[in-house]
Scaffold this motif. Structure first.
Motif, PDB file in Angstrom:
ATOM      1  N   ILE A  74       0.841  -1.184   0.000  1.00  0.00           N
ATOM      2  CA  ILE A  74       0.000   0.000   0.000  1.00  0.00           C
ATOM      3  C   ILE A  74       0.880   1.240   0.000  1.00  0.00           C
ATOM      4  O   ILE A  74       1.923   1.283   0.654  1.00  0.00           O
ATOM      5  N   GLY A  75       0.490   2.258  -0.751  1.00  0.00           N
ATOM      6  CA  GLY A  75       1.294   3.463  -0.877  1.00  0.00           C
ATOM      7  C   GLY A  75       0.780   4.591  -0.003  1.00  0.00           C
ATOM      8  O   GLY A  75      -0.338   4.546   0.521  1.00  0.00           O
ATOM      9  N   LEU A  80      -3.401   8.207   2.781  1.00  0.00           N
ATOM     10  CA  LEU A  80      -3.930   9.551   2.997  1.00  0.00           C
ATOM     11  C   LEU A  80      -5.362   9.677   2.487  1.00  0.00           C
ATOM     12  O   LEU A  80      -6.212  10.305   3.136  1.00  0.00           O
ATOM     13  N   LEU A  81      -5.633   9.083   1.332  1.00  0.00           N
ATOM     14  CA  LEU A  81      -7.002   9.126   0.810  1.00  0.00           C
ATOM     15  C   LEU A  81      -7.956   8.347   1.706  1.00  0.00           C
ATOM     16  O   LEU A  81      -9.079   8.795   1.979  1.00  0.00           O
ATOM     17  N   ALA A  82      -7.514   7.176   2.179  1.00  0.00           N
ATOM     18  CA  ALA A  82      -8.364   6.374   3.071  1.00  0.00           C
ATOM     19  C   ALA A  82      -8.659   7.142   4.356  1.00  0.00           C
ATOM     20  O   ALA A  82      -9.800   7.168   4.832  1.00  0.00           O
ATOM     21  N   LEU A  83      -7.640   7.774   4.920  1.00  0.00           N
ATOM     22  CA  LEU A  83      -7.831   8.550   6.144  1.00  0.00           C
ATOM     23  C   LEU A  83      -8.785   9.717   5.904  1.00  0.00           C
ATOM     24  O   LEU A  83      -9.695   9.968   6.700  1.00  0.00           O
ATOM     25  N   GLY A  84      -8.581  10.424   4.791  1.00  0.00           N
ATOM     26  CA  GLY A  84      -9.435  11.572   4.496  1.00  0.00           C
ATOM     27  C   GLY A  84     -10.892  11.189   4.317  1.00  0.00           C
ATOM     28  O   GLY A  84     -11.788  11.837   4.882  1.00  0.00           O
ATOM     29  N   GLY A 220      -1.909   9.502  -9.125  1.00  0.00           N
ATOM     30  CA  GLY A 220      -0.920   8.521  -9.559  1.00  0.00           C
ATOM     31  C   GLY A 220      -0.701   8.469 -11.054  1.00  0.00           C
ATOM     32  O   GLY A 220       0.370   8.093 -11.528  1.00  0.00           O
ATOM     33  N   GLY A 221      -1.724   8.824 -11.799  1.00  0.00           N
ATOM     34  CA  GLY A 221      -1.596   8.871 -13.246  1.00  0.00           C
ATOM     35  C   GLY A 221      -1.934   7.598 -13.982  1.00  0.00           C
ATOM     36  O   GLY A 221      -1.880   7.581 -15.215  1.00  0.00           O
ATOM     37  N   THR A 222      -2.281   6.521 -13.260  1.00  0.00           N
ATOM     38  CA  THR A 222      -2.619   5.271 -13.935  1.00  0.00           C
ATOM     39  C   THR A 222      -3.912   4.705 -13.367  1.00  0.00           C
ATOM     40  O   THR A 222      -4.313   5.021 -12.232  1.00  0.00           O
ATOM     41  N   ASP A 225      -3.376   2.905 -10.110  1.00  0.00           N
ATOM     42  CA  ASP A 225      -3.392   3.788  -8.940  1.00  0.00           C
ATOM     43  C   ASP A 225      -4.832   4.085  -8.511  1.00  0.00           C
ATOM     44  O   ASP A 225      -5.130   4.160  -7.309  1.00  0.00           O
ATOM     45  N   GLY A 226      -5.706   4.255  -9.491  1.00  0.00           N
ATOM     46  CA  GLY A 226      -7.105   4.472  -9.166  1.00  0.00           C
ATOM     47  C   GLY A 226      -7.734   3.269  -8.494  1.00  0.00           C
ATOM     48  O   GLY A 226      -8.513   3.404  -7.544  1.00  0.00           O
ATOM     49  N   LEU A 227      -7.379   2.068  -8.940  1.00  0.00           N
ATOM     50  CA  LEU A 227      -7.939   0.855  -8.365  1.00  0.00           C
ATOM     51  C   LEU A 227      -7.453   0.618  -6.943  1.00  0.00           C
ATOM     52  O   LEU A 227      -8.220   0.180  -6.079  1.00  0.00           O
ATOM     53  N   THR A 228      -6.174   0.889  -6.677  1.00  0.00           N
ATOM     54  CA  THR A 228      -5.696   0.706  -5.302  1.00  0.00           C
ATOM     55  C   THR A 228      -6.329   1.731  -4.365  1.00  0.00           C
ATOM     56  O   THR A 228      -6.646   1.425  -3.212  1.00  0.00           O
ATOM     57  N   ALA A 229      -6.542   2.960  -4.853  1.00  0.00           N
ATOM     58  CA  ALA A 229      -7.233   3.960  -4.041  1.00  0.00           C
ATOM     59  C   ALA A 229      -8.675   3.541  -3.796  1.00  0.00           C
ATOM     60  O   ALA A 229      -9.202   3.700  -2.685  1.00  0.00           O
TER      61      ALA A 229
END
Length: 335
Positions: A74-75, A80-84, A220-222, A225-229
């Motif tokens: 996990i990056g 940060l997105l999960a926390l927000g 992330g640009g890919t 990255d969207g799927l992991t978020a």
């Protein structure tokens, strides 16, 4: 003080505040079954199917999305997105659904009222009017027949408590025991904005997942990255917040301290390990002793992030008539 007294008088005048314990219930036996069980109607079956989807979807999607994480940690963006999104939707539930709309612990500016209700709707815990009605019913019949999610539904034997714990945590969601919103939330039914948000619940749930995906992709640009978020800030975040909320229903009526007096049979407790994750909701004993109080963690060291958010809203002029703790009232309710 005079306004608080008037507010309490209004609360006591509500139908749910006049609930009475059924004759013969002693607090230890299983709740009596009222009436014969009838077959589920088509609308009830559809409602249960939707509930099952809401409860199971995060876990099924986690399994299906597991391939995304294979060989990848996990990056920081995911964290940060999960926390927000956890804070955003969590405060929507605690400050919005619960302390504002259910108990009227403060008055919010119209924009804040709508924003909090929308954020709470993005938590996948049901539409705003249904949520409020169910919680008011819970307070009307806490741990007595009529409570939709009491862990003491099946009595106080070991088997009964284990069965009741499962019922209070998630099983009650699958009961054909709808709460009449006209009785328990007539104020929200009369509010055009709340009716609109209630109808928009499915769209807000989709938005709750689409926003993390879009943010992860943009940062992330890919697509990966969207799927992991989506996985961490969407699905994992939804599942965690759901179970924290349900733990207040279940664990916070069985485990913990009870420094304040509550109504007869009401076993609400304070459970400190959940305080931060629940934004202060797990100081549940005080809440049941004084439901309209805007702060639940009233003693030294009791973290209550929701109360801190309400204090910030007050200082910004977005919240007024905040029902902060009154020392004399607290002393009067201590055991």
């Amino acid at each position: 003080m005079s306004h608080r007294t008037n507010t309490e008088a209004r609360l006591e005048a509500r139908p749910e505040a006049a609930a009475r314990t059924p004759e013969g219930y002693d607090g230890t036996t299983p709740f009596p079954v009222s009436g014969a069980t009838s077959p589920l109607s088509g609308s009830q079956r559809r409602q249960l199917a939707v509930t099952a989807l809401i409860v199971m979807f995060p876990f099924l999607a986690l399994i299906l999305g597991g391939w995304v994480l294979w060989g990848r940690l996990i990056g920081p963006v995911d964290v940060l997105l999960a926390l927000g999104f956890y804070v955003l939707t969590g405060l929507g539930v605690t400050a919005g659904f619960h302390r504002l709309l259910t108990h009227r612990s403060f008055t919010a500016a119209p924009a804040l009222r709508i924003a909090l209700a929308a954020a709470g709707s993005m938590s996948f815990q049901g539409d705003v009017i249904g949520w409020v009605a169910t919680h008011r019913r819970h307070h009307a019949f806490t741990d007595r027949p009529g409570d939709p999610h009491s862990p003491f539904r099946y009595g106080t034997s070991l088997r009964g408590l284990l069965r009741g714990l499962a019922h209070a945590h998630v099983g009650w969601l699958f009961q054909a025991d709808a709460t009449p919103v006209g009785r328990y939330a007539p104020d929200l039914l009369a509010d055009r904005s709340m009716r609109a948000l209630s109808r928009a619940f499915p769209v807000l749930c989709l938005l709750s997942l689409a926003l993390p995906f879009a943010a992860g992709w943009a940062i992330g640009g890919t697509v990966r990255d969207g799927l992991t978020a989506l996985l961490w800030a969407g699905l994992v975040r939804v599942a965690l917040l759901q179970h924290v909320t349900w733990s207040v229903n279940s664990l916070c009526h069985m485990i913990g301290d009870r420094p304040f007096r509550t109504h007869r049979h009401d076993r609400a407790t304070n459970l400190w390990p959940l305080a931060l994750l629940s934004f202060g909701e797990s100081w549940h004993n005080l809440h049941h002793a004084d439901p309209t109080c805007a702060r639940h963690g009233v003693d030294r060291g009791q973290l209550d992030p929701t109360a801190a958010a309400i204090r910030l809203f007050e200082r910004l002029g977005l919240a007024t008539d905040v029902h902060w703790p009154v020392p004399d009232r607290l002393d009067d309710r201590r055991q």
